[in-house]
Design a protein around this motif. Structure first.
Motif, PDB file in Angstrom:
ATOM      1  N   ASN A   1       0.833  -1.200   0.000  1.00 55.60           N
ATOM      2  CA  ASN A   1       0.000   0.000   0.000  1.00 55.60           C
ATOM      3  C   ASN A   1       0.867   1.250   0.000  1.00 55.60           C
ATOM      4  N   VAL A   2       1.066   1.813  -1.181  1.00 52.55           N
ATOM      5  CA  VAL A   2       1.879   3.019  -1.329  1.00 52.55           C
ATOM      6  C   VAL A   2       1.016   4.075  -2.013  1.00 52.55           C
ATOM      7  N   LEU A   3       0.822   5.193  -1.331  1.00 56.16           N
ATOM      8  CA  LEU A   3      -0.015   6.278  -1.839  1.00 56.16           C
ATOM      9  C   LEU A   3       0.849   7.510  -2.076  1.00 56.16           C
ATOM     10  N   LYS A   4       0.870   7.996  -3.306  1.00 60.89           N
ATOM     11  CA  LYS A   4       1.635   9.202  -3.608  1.00 60.89           C
ATOM     12  C   LYS A   4       0.769  10.420  -3.319  1.00 60.89           C
ATOM     13  N   GLY A   5       1.373  11.440  -2.741  1.00 60.57           N
ATOM     14  CA  GLY A   5       0.629  12.661  -2.441  1.00 60.57           C
ATOM     15  C   GLY A   5       1.565  13.821  -2.198  1.00 60.57           C
ATOM     16  N   LYS A   6       0.979  14.906  -1.703  1.00 60.47           N
ATOM     17  CA  LYS A   6       1.736  16.118  -1.367  1.00 60.47           C
ATOM     18  C   LYS A   6       1.526  16.429   0.103  1.00 60.47           C
ATOM     19  N   VAL A   7       2.595  16.882   0.735  1.00 64.72           N
ATOM     20  CA  VAL A   7       2.478  17.292   2.132  1.00 64.72           C
ATOM     21  C   VAL A   7       1.578  18.522   2.198  1.00 64.72           C
ATOM     22  N   LYS A   8       0.544  18.415   3.009  1.00 67.08           N
ATOM     23  CA  LYS A   8      -0.392  19.532   3.205  1.00 67.08           C
ATOM     24  C   LYS A   8       0.057  20.391   4.388  1.00 67.08           C
ATOM     25  N   SER A   9       0.495  19.717   5.453  1.00 70.04           N
ATOM     26  CA  SER A   9       0.984  20.464   6.615  1.00 70.04           C
ATOM     27  C   SER A   9       1.935  19.601   7.432  1.00 70.04           C
ATOM     28  N   VAL A  10       2.811  20.283   8.151  1.00 67.25           N
ATOM     29  CA  VAL A  10       3.764  19.648   9.065  1.00 67.25           C
ATOM     30  C   VAL A  10       3.682  20.411  10.379  1.00 67.25           C
ATOM     31  N   THR A  11       3.342  19.696  11.452  1.00 64.62           N
ATOM     32  CA  THR A  11       3.233  20.331  12.766  1.00 64.62           C
ATOM     33  C   THR A  11       4.209  19.651  13.716  1.00 64.62           C
ATOM     34  N   HIS A  12       5.273  20.381  14.056  1.00 66.34           N
ATOM     35  CA  HIS A  12       6.295  19.829  14.939  1.00 66.34           C
ATOM     36  C   HIS A  12       5.887  19.955  16.394  1.00 66.34           C
ATOM     37  N   GLY A  13       6.102  18.889  17.132  1.00 63.52           N
ATOM     38  CA  GLY A  13       5.989  18.914  18.584  1.00 63.52           C
ATOM     39  C   GLY A  13       7.396  18.834  19.151  1.00 63.52           C
ATOM     40  N   VAL A  14       7.499  18.585  20.439  1.00 66.42           N
ATOM     41  CA  VAL A  14       8.807  18.490  21.077  1.00 66.42           C
ATOM     42  C   VAL A  14       9.546  17.245  20.590  1.00 66.42           C
ATOM     43  N   VAL A  15       8.817  16.120  20.494  1.00 70.29           N
ATOM     44  CA  VAL A  15       9.431  14.840  20.111  1.00 70.29           C
ATOM     45  C   VAL A  15       8.910  14.334  18.768  1.00 70.29           C
ATOM     46  N   ASN A  16       7.615  14.456  18.548  1.00 73.76           N
ATOM     47  CA  ASN A  16       6.972  13.934  17.341  1.00 73.76           C
ATOM     48  C   ASN A  16       6.487  15.051  16.423  1.00 73.76           C
ATOM     49  N   THR A  17       6.210  14.668  15.183  1.00 72.08           N
ATOM     50  CA  THR A  17       5.696  15.596  14.181  1.00 72.08           C
ATOM     51  C   THR A  17       4.484  14.980  13.504  1.00 72.08           C
ATOM     52  N   GLU A  18       3.424  15.778  13.345  1.00 73.25           N
ATOM     53  CA  GLU A  18       2.243  15.338  12.601  1.00 73.25           C
ATOM     54  C   GLU A  18       2.399  15.795  11.152  1.00 73.25           C
TER      55      GLU A  18
ATOM     56  N   ASP B   1       6.400  16.557  -2.577  1.00 73.40           N
ATOM     57  CA  ASP B   1       5.874  15.266  -3.026  1.00 73.40           C
ATOM     58  C   ASP B   1       6.436  14.166  -2.140  1.00 73.40           C
ATOM     59  N   VAL B   2       5.551  13.295  -1.660  1.00 73.87           N
ATOM     60  CA  VAL B   2       5.947  12.213  -0.762  1.00 73.87           C
ATOM     61  C   VAL B   2       5.111  10.962  -1.050  1.00 73.87           C
ATOM     62  N   TYR B   3       5.473   9.887  -0.414  1.00 80.12           N
ATOM     63  CA  TYR B   3       4.710   8.645  -0.463  1.00 80.12           C
ATOM     64  C   TYR B   3       4.300   8.270   0.951  1.00 80.12           C
ATOM     65  N   ALA B   4       3.045   7.893   1.123  1.00 76.66           N
ATOM     66  CA  ALA B   4       2.575   7.305   2.379  1.00 76.66           C
ATOM     67  C   ALA B   4       2.636   5.799   2.168  1.00 76.66           C
ATOM     68  N   VAL B   5       3.462   5.123   2.948  1.00 82.21           N
ATOM     69  CA  VAL B   5       3.637   3.679   2.835  1.00 82.21           C
ATOM     70  C   VAL B   5       2.953   3.046   4.040  1.00 82.21           C
ATOM     71  N   ILE B   6       1.965   2.203   3.760  1.00 84.23           N
ATOM     72  CA  ILE B   6       1.152   1.623   4.828  1.00 84.23           C
ATOM     73  C   ILE B   6       1.394   0.123   4.874  1.00 84.23           C
ATOM     74  N   LYS B   7       1.872  -0.345   6.004  1.00 87.01           N
ATOM     75  CA  LYS B   7       2.086  -1.774   6.202  1.00 87.01           C
ATOM     76  C   LYS B   7       1.432  -2.121   7.538  1.00 87.01           C
ATOM     77  N   ALA B   8       0.332  -2.815   7.481  1.00 85.47           N
ATOM     78  CA  ALA B   8      -0.392  -3.141   8.710  1.00 85.47           C
ATOM     79  C   ALA B   8      -0.935  -4.552   8.623  1.00 85.47           C
ATOM     80  N   THR B   9      -0.953  -5.214   9.739  1.00 89.94           N
ATOM     81  CA  THR B   9      -1.518  -6.561   9.775  1.00 89.94           C
ATOM     82  C   THR B   9      -2.967  -6.554  10.255  1.00 89.94           C
TER      83      THR B   9
END
Length: 69
Positions: free
Chosen positions: A7-24, A54-62
């Motif tokens: 499952n690979v979805l090509k798209g564009k980054v809409k927003s980046v929200t940095h936290g102290v440790v993680n980023t949305e 331009d980025v890819y969202a790569v989804i690997k889930a069981t």
């Protein structure tokens, strides 16, 4: 880029929200749907993520869990 994930979805980054440790990261895929990912701030900076990139969202889930009220 070769991946075992199916499952690979090509798209564009809409927003980046940095936290102290993680980023949305919100990625808009064709058709207007959004995929949201939480990654480490270090990874986001290393990938140079910014709105419009331009980025890819790569989804690997069981498991996919669905719930209703």
């Amino acid at each position: 880029m070769k991946l075992s994930a199916r499952n690979v979805l090509k798209g564009k980054v809409k927003s980046v929200t940095h936290g102290v440790v993680n980023t949305e990261v919100v990625i808009e895929i064709p058709g207007g749907a959004n995929v949201v990912s939480i990654i480490t701030k270090t990874s986001a900076e290393g990938l140079g993520l910014a709105a419009g990139k331009d980025v890819y969202a790569v989804i690997k889930a069981t498991n996919v869990i669905i719930a209703v009220d």
